[in-house]
Design a protein around this motif. Structure first.
Motif, PDB file in Angstrom:
ATOM      1  N   TYR A 265       0.631  -1.282   0.052  1.00 45.46           N
ATOM      2  CA  TYR A 265      -0.031   0.102   0.070  1.00 45.46           C
ATOM      3  C   TYR A 265       0.409   1.464   0.450  1.00 45.46           C
ATOM      4  O   TYR A 265       2.172   1.136   0.593  1.00 45.46           O
ATOM      5  N   ARG A 266       0.659   2.514  -0.719  1.00 43.45           N
ATOM      6  CA  ARG A 266       0.547   3.917  -0.508  1.00 43.45           C
ATOM      7  C   ARG A 266       0.200   4.237  -0.482  1.00 43.45           C
ATOM      8  O   ARG A 266      -1.074   4.087  -0.904  1.00 43.45           O
ATOM      9  N   MET A 267       0.173   5.822  -0.256  1.00 45.68           N
ATOM     10  CA  MET A 267      -0.516   7.070   0.013  1.00 45.68           C
ATOM     11  C   MET A 267      -0.868   8.104  -1.046  1.00 45.68           C
ATOM     12  O   MET A 267      -0.017   8.258  -1.483  1.00 45.68           O
ATOM     13  N   PHE A 268      -1.854   7.988  -1.755  1.00 40.74           N
ATOM     14  CA  PHE A 268      -2.042   9.114  -2.908  1.00 40.74           C
ATOM     15  C   PHE A 268      -2.288  10.295  -2.420  1.00 40.74           C
ATOM     16  O   PHE A 268      -3.008  10.515  -0.804  1.00 40.74           O
ATOM     17  N   SER A 269      -1.334  11.869  -2.043  1.00 45.24           N
ATOM     18  CA  SER A 269      -1.500  13.010  -1.422  1.00 45.24           C
ATOM     19  C   SER A 269      -2.124  14.013  -2.583  1.00 45.24           C
ATOM     20  O   SER A 269      -1.764  13.924  -3.830  1.00 45.24           O
ATOM     21  N   TYR A 270      -2.407  14.748  -1.939  1.00 42.72           N
ATOM     22  CA  TYR A 270      -2.502  16.461  -3.105  1.00 42.72           C
ATOM     23  C   TYR A 270      -1.176  17.292  -2.094  1.00 42.72           C
ATOM     24  O   TYR A 270      -1.590  18.048  -0.655  1.00 42.72           O
ATOM     25  N   ILE A 271      -0.717  18.574  -2.792  1.00 43.40           N
ATOM     26  CA  ILE A 271      -0.227  18.910  -2.971  1.00 43.40           C
ATOM     27  C   ILE A 271      -1.003  21.070  -3.444  1.00 43.40           C
ATOM     28  O   ILE A 271      -0.860  20.664  -4.125  1.00 43.40           O
ATOM     29  N   CYS A 272      -0.320  21.885  -2.611  1.00 46.09           N
ATOM     30  CA  CYS A 272      -0.767  22.526  -3.290  1.00 46.09           C
ATOM     31  C   CYS A 272      -0.191  23.903  -2.130  1.00 46.09           C
ATOM     32  O   CYS A 272       0.700  23.973  -1.208  1.00 46.09           O
ATOM     33  N   ALA A 273       0.124  24.818  -2.777  1.00 43.59           N
ATOM     34  CA  ALA A 273       1.070  26.259  -1.880  1.00 43.59           C
ATOM     35  C   ALA A 273       0.239  26.986  -0.562  1.00 43.59           C
ATOM     36  O   ALA A 273      -1.187  26.590  -1.663  1.00 43.59           O
ATOM     37  N   PRO A 274       0.441  27.104   0.330  1.00 43.84           N
ATOM     38  CA  PRO A 274      -0.611  27.624   1.363  1.00 43.84           C
ATOM     39  C   PRO A 274      -1.745  28.360   0.779  1.00 43.84           C
ATOM     40  O   PRO A 274      -2.814  28.350   1.186  1.00 43.84           O
ATOM     41  N   ILE A 275      -0.441  29.527   0.119  1.00 46.07           N
ATOM     42  CA  ILE A 275      -1.462  31.047  -0.650  1.00 46.07           C
ATOM     43  C   ILE A 275      -2.577  30.158  -1.336  1.00 46.07           C
ATOM     44  O   ILE A 275      -3.946  30.653  -0.949  1.00 46.07           O
ATOM     45  N   MET A 276      -2.654  28.931  -1.756  1.00 45.52           N
ATOM     46  CA  MET A 276      -3.779  28.187  -2.851  1.00 45.52           C
ATOM     47  C   MET A 276      -4.597  27.461  -1.503  1.00 45.52           C
ATOM     48  O   MET A 276      -5.885  27.064  -2.618  1.00 45.52           O
ATOM     49  N   GLU A 277      -4.960  26.967  -0.567  1.00 46.92           N
ATOM     50  CA  GLU A 277      -5.546  26.383   0.279  1.00 46.92           C
ATOM     51  C   GLU A 277      -7.044  27.093   0.947  1.00 46.92           C
ATOM     52  O   GLU A 277      -7.744  26.144   0.660  1.00 46.92           O
ATOM     53  N   ASN A 278      -7.021  28.197   0.145  1.00 43.21           N
ATOM     54  CA  ASN A 278      -8.273  29.398   1.077  1.00 43.21           C
ATOM     55  C   ASN A 278      -8.854  30.112  -0.009  1.00 43.21           C
ATOM     56  O   ASN A 278      -9.654  30.196  -0.021  1.00 43.21           O
ATOM     57  N   LYS A 279      -8.612  29.567  -1.521  1.00 43.19           N
ATOM     58  CA  LYS A 279      -9.436  29.460  -2.656  1.00 43.19           C
ATOM     59  C   LYS A 279     -10.227  29.360  -3.085  1.00 43.19           C
ATOM     60  O   LYS A 279     -10.007  27.700  -2.750  1.00 43.19           O
ATOM     61  N   GLN A 280     -11.156  29.223  -3.225  1.00 42.72           N
ATOM     62  CA  GLN A 280     -12.575  28.736  -2.646  1.00 42.72           C
ATOM     63  C   GLN A 280     -12.587  27.717  -4.415  1.00 42.72           C
ATOM     64  O   GLN A 280     -13.046  26.509  -3.838  1.00 42.72           O
ATOM     65  N   ASN A 281     -12.262  27.619  -5.022  1.00 45.21           N
ATOM     66  CA  ASN A 281     -11.941  26.789  -6.550  1.00 45.21           C
ATOM     67  C   ASN A 281     -11.134  25.574  -5.670  1.00 45.21           C
ATOM     68  O   ASN A 281     -11.631  24.159  -5.944  1.00 45.21           O
ATOM     69  N   VAL A 282     -10.307  25.731  -5.342  1.00 44.14           N
ATOM     70  CA  VAL A 282      -9.569  24.954  -4.743  1.00 44.14           C
ATOM     71  C   VAL A 282     -10.201  24.020  -3.492  1.00 44.14           C
ATOM     72  O   VAL A 282     -10.393  22.477  -3.782  1.00 44.14           O
ATOM     73  N   ARG A 283     -11.294  24.559  -3.170  1.00 45.33           N
ATOM     74  CA  ARG A 283     -11.655  24.342  -1.578  1.00 45.33           C
ATOM     75  C   ARG A 283     -13.197  23.668  -2.271  1.00 45.33           C
ATOM     76  O   ARG A 283     -13.342  22.010  -0.857  1.00 45.33           O
ATOM     77  N   ILE A 284     -13.660  23.560  -2.777  1.00 44.57           N
ATOM     78  CA  ILE A 284     -15.078  22.504  -3.289  1.00 44.57           C
ATOM     79  C   ILE A 284     -14.053  21.340  -3.992  1.00 44.57           C
ATOM     80  O   ILE A 284     -14.822  20.568  -3.814  1.00 44.57           O
ATOM     81  N   PHE A 285     -13.127  21.743  -4.783  1.00 43.13           N
ATOM     82  CA  PHE A 285     -12.284  20.928  -5.597  1.00 43.13           C
ATOM     83  C   PHE A 285     -11.899  19.845  -4.194  1.00 43.13           C
ATOM     84  O   PHE A 285     -12.171  17.824  -4.845  1.00 43.13           O
ATOM     85  N   LEU A 286     -11.217  20.444  -3.537  1.00 38.76           N
ATOM     86  CA  LEU A 286     -11.142  19.348  -2.254  1.00 38.76           C
ATOM     87  C   LEU A 286     -12.076  18.697  -1.353  1.00 38.76           C
ATOM     88  O   LEU A 286     -11.970  17.229  -1.064  1.00 38.76           O
ATOM     89  N   GLU A 287     -13.030  19.207  -1.322  1.00 41.33           N
ATOM     90  CA  GLU A 287     -14.727  19.003  -0.677  1.00 41.33           C
ATOM     91  C   GLU A 287     -15.209  18.086  -1.653  1.00 41.33           C
ATOM     92  O   GLU A 287     -15.442  16.711  -0.874  1.00 41.33           O
TER      93      GLU A 287
END
Length: 295
Positions: A265-287
């Motif tokens: 087993y291994r883990m898939f991960s999502y990565i982003c720059a901290p400034i992108m974490e609060n971007k609305q489009n990023v948030r709804i995709f992560l949800e």
């Protein structure tokens, strides 16, 4: 626009009592009187006629009442429209993803996501893990989905899905025809693997080293589909994600080499720059991503 004054005027016109109007709007009675005077000054007309028994509107007061109701309704609707505009999901979302995720994990999620957010333009860029990390670092993508590891301290890294890797070969391969195989039986076999920089290659290297396996020959192909076609037409082994080979196993094009060993087993991960974490489009995709993983 005299918003507060108009609100006071409409309330007074409907309850016809200064004291009740003050109570409803949580104002002092002198404030109610001041609001009405301000409107009368603005429109240069008398809005109410007072008498000891009752309060009634003048003809111009009745005209203003109808228009004031329209103005307030338009104001509230405009306010709501602006709020919805700021909170609606529009614009563009660029997702960088490694091959296994981009070709087999992500595509089933995209049609429903696009249906839910039709005004959002989606762009998916596929590369190996190393390439996706660089795209995230340089802000060429909003978010990255990777199957390998990254030690980039300036990026936020969160696991979102567990992935199983399996050893596969054509049905003709001697090891594929056995019920169970030991790690020792993998010695001196021909292998087909992904390129350096791929998360799958990283795990393959770890698997070979940790089990002390010697390789007879190694072919490098920077495509999951290319590896599968090579296996089907040859006599080599490969270590791939179960999600990559599921359909090929089902259709009988490839077979899993079953090891008497715990699953890999291994883990898939999502990565982003901290400034992108609060971007609305990023948030709804992560949800959406996390919801589908939990499901």
């Amino acid at each position: 626009m005299y918003y507060d004054e108009l609100k006071t005027f409409i309330t007074l016109a409907e309850v016809k009592n200064f004291t009740k109007t003050a109570e409803i709007l949580h104002l002092s009675q002198p404030s109610v009187s001041l609001h009405i005077k301000n409107l009368e000054k603005e429109f240069q007309t008398k809005l109410f006629i007072r008498s000891p028994k009752r309060l009634r509107m003048t003809p111009t007061g009745e005209l203003l009442y109808d228009r004031a109701k329209q103005m307030m309704a338009l104001y509230e609707q405009t306010k709501q429209d602006i709020l919805e505009h700021h909170h609606s999901v529009k614009g563009k979302l660029t997702i960088g993803t490694s091959f296994t995720i981009g070709e087999y994990i992500l595509p089933p999620l995209l049609p429903d996501f696009q249906k839910r957010y039709p005004e959002l333009e989606l762009e998916v860029m596929i590369g190996n893990t190393k390439e996706i990390v660089e795209l995230v670092k340089s802000y060429q993508v909003d978010i990255g989905l990777i199957e390998g590891q990254t030690n980039e301290k300036e990026l936020s890294v969160y696991p979102f899905m567990q992935d199983e890797l399996v050893i596969v070969a054509s049905k003709r391969h001697e090891l594929a025809q056995k019920g169970e195989v030991t790690i020792g039986e993998l010695q001196n076999e021909a292998w087909v693997a992904r390129e350096v920089g791929s998360g799958t290659r990283e795990y393959f290297n770890h698997f070979i080293r940790s089990n002390g396996l010697k390789i007879q020959s190694l072919m490098i192909i920077s495509s999951n589909q290319g590896i599968k076609e090579t296996l089907i037409n040859g006599n080599a082994l490969s270590l791939l994600s179960r999600s990559v080979v599921a359909r090929d196993i089902e259709h009988g094009h490839l077979s899993i080499v079953h090891l008497n060993h715990p699953p890999f087993y291994r883990m898939f991960s999502y990565i982003c720059a901290p400034i992108m974490e609060n971007k609305q489009n990023v948030r709804i995709f992560l949800e959406t991503l996390q919801h589908n993983w939990r499901s």
